[in-house]
Design a protein around this motif. Structure first.
Motif, PDB file in Angstrom:
ATOM      1  N   GLU A 132     -20.027  84.348  48.316  1.00  0.00           N
ATOM      2  CA  GLU A 132     -19.883  85.647  48.947  1.00  0.00           C
ATOM      3  C   GLU A 132     -21.214  86.059  49.578  1.00  0.00           C
ATOM      4  N   GLY A 133     -21.195  86.255  50.884  1.00  0.00           N
ATOM      5  CA  GLY A 133     -22.389  86.708  51.580  1.00  0.00           C
ATOM      6  C   GLY A 133     -23.402  85.601  51.793  1.00  0.00           C
ATOM      7  N   VAL A 134     -24.656  86.010  51.952  1.00  0.00           N
ATOM      8  CA  VAL A 134     -25.748  85.101  52.270  1.00  0.00           C
ATOM      9  C   VAL A 134     -26.459  84.666  50.989  1.00  0.00           C
ATOM     10  N   VAL A 135     -26.821  83.387  50.915  1.00  0.00           N
ATOM     11  CA  VAL A 135     -27.580  82.877  49.776  1.00  0.00           C
ATOM     12  C   VAL A 135     -28.905  82.308  50.292  1.00  0.00           C
ATOM     13  N   ASN A 136     -29.792  82.026  49.380  1.00  0.00           N
ATOM     14  CA  ASN A 136     -31.062  81.394  49.735  1.00  0.00           C
ATOM     15  C   ASN A 136     -31.140  80.043  49.042  1.00  0.00           C
ATOM     16  N   MET A 137     -31.480  79.001  49.801  1.00  0.00           N
ATOM     17  CA  MET A 137     -31.544  77.653  49.247  1.00  0.00           C
ATOM     18  C   MET A 137     -33.000  77.206  49.157  1.00  0.00           C
ATOM     19  N   VAL A 138     -33.366  76.672  47.995  1.00  0.00           N
ATOM     20  CA  VAL A 138     -34.726  76.208  47.756  1.00  0.00           C
ATOM     21  C   VAL A 138     -34.672  74.719  47.422  1.00  0.00           C
ATOM     22  N   PRO A 139     -35.210  73.842  48.271  1.00  0.00           N
ATOM     23  CA  PRO A 139     -35.126  72.404  48.006  1.00  0.00           C
ATOM     24  C   PRO A 139     -35.983  71.976  46.826  1.00  0.00           C
ATOM     25  N   GLU A 140     -35.485  71.006  46.063  1.00  0.00           N
ATOM     26  CA  GLU A 140     -36.210  70.399  44.962  1.00  0.00           C
ATOM     27  C   GLU A 140     -36.222  68.882  45.174  1.00  0.00           C
ATOM     28  N   VAL A 141     -36.987  68.150  44.369  1.00  0.00           N
ATOM     29  CA  VAL A 141     -37.097  66.705  44.552  1.00  0.00           C
ATOM     30  C   VAL A 141     -35.777  65.987  44.301  1.00  0.00           C
ATOM     31  N   ASP A 142     -34.922  66.574  43.463  1.00  0.00           N
ATOM     32  CA  ASP A 142     -33.660  65.908  43.126  1.00  0.00           C
ATOM     33  C   ASP A 142     -32.436  66.781  43.379  1.00  0.00           C
ATOM     34  N   GLY A 143     -32.603  67.864  44.122  1.00  0.00           N
ATOM     35  CA  GLY A 143     -31.468  68.741  44.382  1.00  0.00           C
ATOM     36  C   GLY A 143     -31.896  69.952  45.194  1.00  0.00           C
ATOM     37  N   VAL A 144     -31.101  70.995  45.108  1.00  0.00           N
ATOM     38  CA  VAL A 144     -31.441  72.239  45.798  1.00  0.00           C
ATOM     39  C   VAL A 144     -30.965  73.407  44.942  1.00  0.00           C
ATOM     40  N   ARG A 145     -31.821  74.411  44.792  1.00  0.00           N
ATOM     41  CA  ARG A 145     -31.443  75.625  44.062  1.00  0.00           C
ATOM     42  C   ARG A 145     -30.771  76.599  45.026  1.00  0.00           C
ATOM     43  N   ILE A 146     -29.632  77.128  44.609  1.00  0.00           N
ATOM     44  CA  ILE A 146     -28.897  78.101  45.411  1.00  0.00           C
ATOM     45  C   ILE A 146     -28.984  79.452  44.702  1.00  0.00           C
ATOM     46  N   ILE A 147     -29.663  80.385  45.347  1.00  0.00           N
ATOM     47  CA  ILE A 147     -29.931  81.686  44.733  1.00  0.00           C
ATOM     48  C   ILE A 147     -29.055  82.744  45.383  1.00  0.00           C
ATOM     49  N   THR A 148     -28.255  83.424  44.567  1.00  0.00           N
ATOM     50  CA  THR A 148     -27.423  84.525  45.034  1.00  0.00           C
ATOM     51  C   THR A 148     -27.927  85.812  44.391  1.00  0.00           C
ATOM     52  N   PHE A 149     -27.235  86.917  44.660  1.00  0.00           N
ATOM     53  CA  PHE A 149     -27.622  88.187  44.041  1.00  0.00           C
ATOM     54  C   PHE A 149     -27.372  88.180  42.537  1.00  0.00           C
ATOM     55  N   GLU A 150     -26.466  87.306  42.072  1.00  0.00           N
ATOM     56  CA  GLU A 150     -26.059  87.324  40.668  1.00  0.00           C
ATOM     57  C   GLU A 150     -26.606  86.172  39.844  1.00  0.00           C
ATOM     58  N   LYS A 151     -26.900  85.018  40.471  1.00  0.00           N
ATOM     59  CA  LYS A 151     -27.275  83.853  39.670  1.00  0.00           C
ATOM     60  C   LYS A 151     -28.068  82.851  40.506  1.00  0.00           C
ATOM     61  N   CYS A 152     -28.605  81.865  39.800  1.00  0.00           N
ATOM     62  CA  CYS A 152     -29.317  80.754  40.432  1.00  0.00           C
ATOM     63  C   CYS A 152     -28.652  79.466  39.952  1.00  0.00           C
ATOM     64  N   GLU A 153     -28.183  78.651  40.899  1.00  0.00           N
ATOM     65  CA  GLU A 153     -27.490  77.418  40.565  1.00  0.00           C
ATOM     66  C   GLU A 153     -28.273  76.222  41.102  1.00  0.00           C
ATOM     67  N   LEU A 154     -28.080  75.073  40.463  1.00  0.00           N
ATOM     68  CA  LEU A 154     -28.690  73.837  40.938  1.00  0.00           C
ATOM     69  C   LEU A 154     -27.594  72.917  41.450  1.00  0.00           C
ATOM     70  N   LEU A 155     -27.718  72.523  42.717  1.00  0.00           N
ATOM     71  CA  LEU A 155     -26.771  71.582  43.322  1.00  0.00           C
ATOM     72  C   LEU A 155     -27.497  70.257  43.514  1.00  0.00           C
ATOM     73  N   GLN A 156     -26.919  69.184  43.007  1.00  0.00           N
ATOM     74  CA  GLN A 156     -27.534  67.878  43.177  1.00  0.00           C
ATOM     75  C   GLN A 156     -26.464  66.801  43.269  1.00  0.00           C
ATOM     76  N   ARG A 157     -26.810  65.712  43.919  1.00  0.00           N
ATOM     77  CA  ARG A 157     -25.927  64.562  43.951  1.00  0.00           C
ATOM     78  C   ARG A 157     -25.862  63.967  42.552  1.00  0.00           C
ATOM     79  N   VAL A 158     -24.684  63.479  42.147  1.00  0.00           N
ATOM     80  CA  VAL A 158     -24.533  62.905  40.814  1.00  0.00           C
ATOM     81  C   VAL A 158     -25.502  61.727  40.672  1.00  0.00           C
ATOM     82  N   PRO A 159     -26.383  61.747  39.661  1.00  0.00           N
ATOM     83  CA  PRO A 159     -27.334  60.642  39.481  1.00  0.00           C
ATOM     84  C   PRO A 159     -26.608  59.307  39.324  1.00  0.00           C
TER      85      PRO A 159
END
Length: 269
Positions: A132-159
């Protein structure tokens, strides 16, 4: 003030490759101008003479060796940083430039439009997530953090290790060892058959289960994978347990830091 010869208008997009990652060992500035890309470093400006543009977004992989470019007609183009190798091309069916485009690890690209996050893998596989709405993505060495108004999630390719063990129908040594443990706990003779089938690759199977345990966030799966690795070690005449012990220590530290009272979601990478 830096002047770029022939640059008569603001670039469509631009990015920087730091000297530690660039081919020239200098800071390189990439500017998308008209249908091409200009590369500027300490020695001057070089036109790459591309025809696939205009490029409305440019993102550099963590290795600095690969670029992701989003074209005005909605294509994601992945190319080497020297523009000599074309790795992939993917149509997003959207001519609207993404609000943000970044790398997820070293081989996947994540694009964000309002309410939508699209992840594109190295072989053209893709998966879409709704937000919902706009999020902010922060790249990491093994994934990307997705920051919303409610939470911070880590998205990564399955190792790779987790994929080898848990992929449906997997016949990798790690998957067979994990299956052997389940049969052993059920007192099934199939456990002995599985171990004999992978006897030449048993060291690989043990290492795969250990690596997969380090990449897992689930405590239950961590314990099951480490138990499978320990089970496999029993059938080896000699095995250096340093990797097993070190990984167990790392998992204990990571689980403590991930606990909600501390809230630092570190990964094995």
């Amino acid at each position: 003030m830096i002047l770029f010869e022939g640059l008569m208008q603001a670039p469509h997009s631009w990015t920087i490759i730091p000297p530690s990652l660039s081919l020239s060992r200098h800071v390189e500035i990439l500017l998308a101008v008209n249908n091409t890309v200009l590369v500027s470093d300490a020695s001057g400006v070089q036109d790459q003479h591309l025809t696939q543009g205009p490029f409305t977004r440019i993102s550099v992989a963590p290795s600095g060796k690969v670029l992701a470019l989003f074209t005005a007609d909605g294509r994601l183009w992945v190319v080497s940083s020297d523009f000599q190798k074309n790795f992939a091309e993917f149509s997003t069916n959207s001519t609207t430039p993404p609000l943000q485009m970044t790398w997820c690890g070293v081989d996947s690209v994540v694009l964000h439009w309002e309410d939508t996050v699209l992840m594109v893998g190295p072989f053209g596989d893709w998966i879409k997530y709704s937000y919902e709405g706009v999020v902010n993505m922060v790249p990491e060495v093994d994934g990307v953090r997705i920051i919303t108004f409610e939470k911070c999630e880590l998205l990564q390719r399955v190792p790779d290790a987790c994929e080898k063990v848990f992929k449906i129908g997997s016949t990798s040594p790690g998957a067979i060892l994990f299956d052997a443990l389940e049969h052993f706990e059920k007192k099934s003779p199939k456990a002995d058959e599985n171990i004999r089938n992978i006897r030449p690759e048993l060291v690989e199977a043990v290492d795969t289960c250990i690596e997969a345990a380090g990449n897992e966030f689930s405590l239950t799966r961590q314990k099951s994978l480490l138990k499978a690795a320990s089970f496999g070690k029993c059938f080896l005449d000699s095995y250096d347990s340093e990797y097993f012990v070190t990984t167990c220590q790392m998992i204990r530290i990571m689980n403590a830091l991930r606990f909600f009272e501390i809230g630092i979601p570190l990964t094995f990478a």
